[in-house]
Write an enzyme that holds these catalytic residues in place. Structure first.
Site, PDB file in Angstrom:
ATOM      1  N   TYR A 101     -46.337 105.701   7.009  1.00  0.00           N
ATOM      2  CA  TYR A 101     -45.298 106.465   6.993  1.00  0.00           C
ATOM      3  C   TYR A 101     -45.639 108.161   6.939  1.00  0.00           C
ATOM      4  O   TYR A 101     -45.825 108.366   5.360  1.00  0.00           O
ATOM      5  CB  TYR A 101     -44.045 106.357   6.514  1.00  0.00           C
ATOM      6  CG  TYR A 101     -42.857 106.791   6.675  1.00  0.00           C
ATOM      7  CD1 TYR A 101     -42.036 106.794   8.029  1.00  0.00           C
ATOM      8  CD2 TYR A 101     -42.326 107.893   5.988  1.00  0.00           C
ATOM      9  CE1 TYR A 101     -41.280 107.719   8.467  1.00  0.00           C
ATOM     10  CE2 TYR A 101     -41.463 109.506   6.104  1.00  0.00           C
ATOM     11  CZ  TYR A 101     -40.510 108.859   7.254  1.00  0.00           C
ATOM     12  OH  TYR A 101     -39.825 109.531   7.863  1.00  0.00           O
ATOM     13  N   GLU A 189     -42.296 113.529  12.410  1.00  0.00           N
ATOM     14  CA  GLU A 189     -41.719 112.213  11.399  1.00  0.00           C
ATOM     15  C   GLU A 189     -43.356 111.451  12.528  1.00  0.00           C
ATOM     16  O   GLU A 189     -43.529 111.078  13.556  1.00  0.00           O
ATOM     17  CB  GLU A 189     -41.105 111.858  11.885  1.00  0.00           C
ATOM     18  CG  GLU A 189     -40.728 110.216  11.174  1.00  0.00           C
ATOM     19  CD  GLU A 189     -40.112 109.355  11.341  1.00  0.00           C
ATOM     20  OE1 GLU A 189     -39.525 108.859  10.572  1.00  0.00           O
ATOM     21  OE2 GLU A 189     -40.062 108.520  12.284  1.00  0.00           O
TER      22      GLU A 189
END
Ligand code: GDP
Ligand code: MN
Length: 377
Positions: A101, A189
């Site tokens: 992530y 993201e």
């Protein structure tokens, strides 16, 4: 404003972030063609803005182009959590060893960007923050100085990679920050960032939220990008203006409901298309006018601003001061047609003309000018 995954992927790719080969399509036939062109194992992904798409059936792995075609056919026209699927993305499937992530967000409490990094990606980050907060590293970046090598190195280290892959991760952090900065993002993201068995890193999902306050700086987003304009409605509501979002290119600002409707009619009759209308009500002073004009100047689809004021308790000089101030403060120059009549008309006209804004007296003439500038005649 949220971008669709394929739009975010394009911005990532533009910046050099590795993204799997993909096509975006809106019919099953196009899906088959795209799947055959890419070939092999594929992922079919519904292009919707709701969260938790994968779990809701919006992400399917297909062993071959025919299977991808079947998934695309199922998804197109269906609803994922209430959102209609109009487009699907056909992407080359990536072999995944681990899901990581990476994101950059604006931390409003300190007014600075934060890099978030986690070796346990793929899952919902809010969930991870609750269950394993120690698995998320937060790195604050001074927005004036920008990102530095050591920020990127620290973020990449936390991903638990070998030395060679670490370098690639570092570059991705830097590139992600560049996208974030270039497009005034609230969020950029990658979840997950896939680590492949060969040691490559690939962004297999892409999420970008643009800051609505900055949308006016990116006219390239005004076409298909602008769909969620609730920001303008919300802002107008805060100031107690009546505001309605429409789909043309002429912004309309008037005082009073009757005049607003008459102005709309006069634009429509001449073939023009209003982008919105905003009614500042009666007796608005310069500061309120300034906020109303600023809102429409920033509105990305508004190409021409048509201001039609009939001075009664509303004073034309106050309106003029508000207009001038809005242009100064936003720094946005758009085509503008102003028609002022009534209380303190002379003073209003003088203020505007001193600032290079020409004022018309008759409504028909002004409407014609606005429609002309909007390109309809
Ligand atoms: P989201 O549910 O909207 O966040 O959609 P994602 O694009 O993040 O996909 C959800 C999950 O599907 C990922 O976390 C992966 O586990 C899986 N997935 C997506 N793309 C691929 C791929 O190319 N290969 C493999 N093996 N799994 C994938
Ligand atoms: Mn995801």
């Amino acid at each position: 404003m949220k971008l669709y995954e394929y739009e975010a992927r394009n911005l990532f790719r533009e910046q050099g972030i590795p993204v799997p080969e993909f096509r975006v399509v809106s019919t099953a036939e196009e899906a088959l063609k795209a799947a055959e062109e890419i070939g092999g194992r594929l992922v079919v992904k519904a292009q919707v803005l709701v969260a938790g798409r994968g779990k809701a059936g919006g992400v399917k792995l297909a062993e071959n182009p025919e299977e991808a075609y079947r998934y695309a056919k199922q998804m197109l026209g269906s609803e994922i959590k209430g959102e209609l699927v109009k487009k699907v993305l056909i992407s080359k499937a990536v072999d995944i060893d681990r899901e990581l992530y990476l994101s950059i967000i604006v931390d409003r409490s300190i007014g600075a960007p934060v890099i978030l990094s986690s070796p346990e990606g793929g899952v919902d980050i809010e969930e991870l923050a609750r269950s394993k907060p120690e698995k998320i590293l937060k790195i604050f970046v001074d927005p004036v100085v920008g990102i530095r090598e050591y920020h990127a190195r620290e973020a990449a280290r936390f991903l638990d990679l070998d030395e060679q892959t670490l370098k690639k991760a570092q570059q991705i952090v830097i590139d992600l920050y560049k996208v974030f900065e270039k497009y005034s993002c609230e969020l950029a993201e990658i979840n997950p960032l896939a680590l492949t068995p060969e040691g490559s890193l690939v962004a297999i999902d892409a999420k970008i939220i643009l800051d609505d306050n900055a949308l006016y700086k990116y006219p390239e987003f005004s076409g298909e990008y602008v769909r969620d304009l609730s920001y303008y409605e919300a802002e107008a509501k805060k100031m107690n203006f009546s505001y309605v979002e429409l789909d043309g290119n002429i912004g309309i600002l008037c005082n009073g409901a009757g005049l607003t409707m008459a102005t709309m009619d006069s634009v429509y009759i001449l073939g023009g298309k209003p982008a919105n209308f905003l009614d500042i009500g009666g007796g608005a002073r310069a500061d309120l006018v300034e906020r109303a004009v600023s809102l429409l100047l920033k509105h990305p689809r508004t190409e021409v601003l048509f201001i039609n004021i009939l001075g009664g308790i509303t004073r034309c000089d106050e309106v003029a001061r508000g207009i001038v101030e809005a242009i100064k403060k936003t720094g946005v120059a758009k085509k503008m047609v102003v028609r002022l009549k009534g209380t303190n008309e002379e003073e209003g006209r003088r203020i505007l003309e001193e600032n290079g804004i020409y004022v018309l007296e008759e409504m028909d003439e002004a409407a014609r000018k606005a429609v002309q500038l909007g390109g309809a005649i």
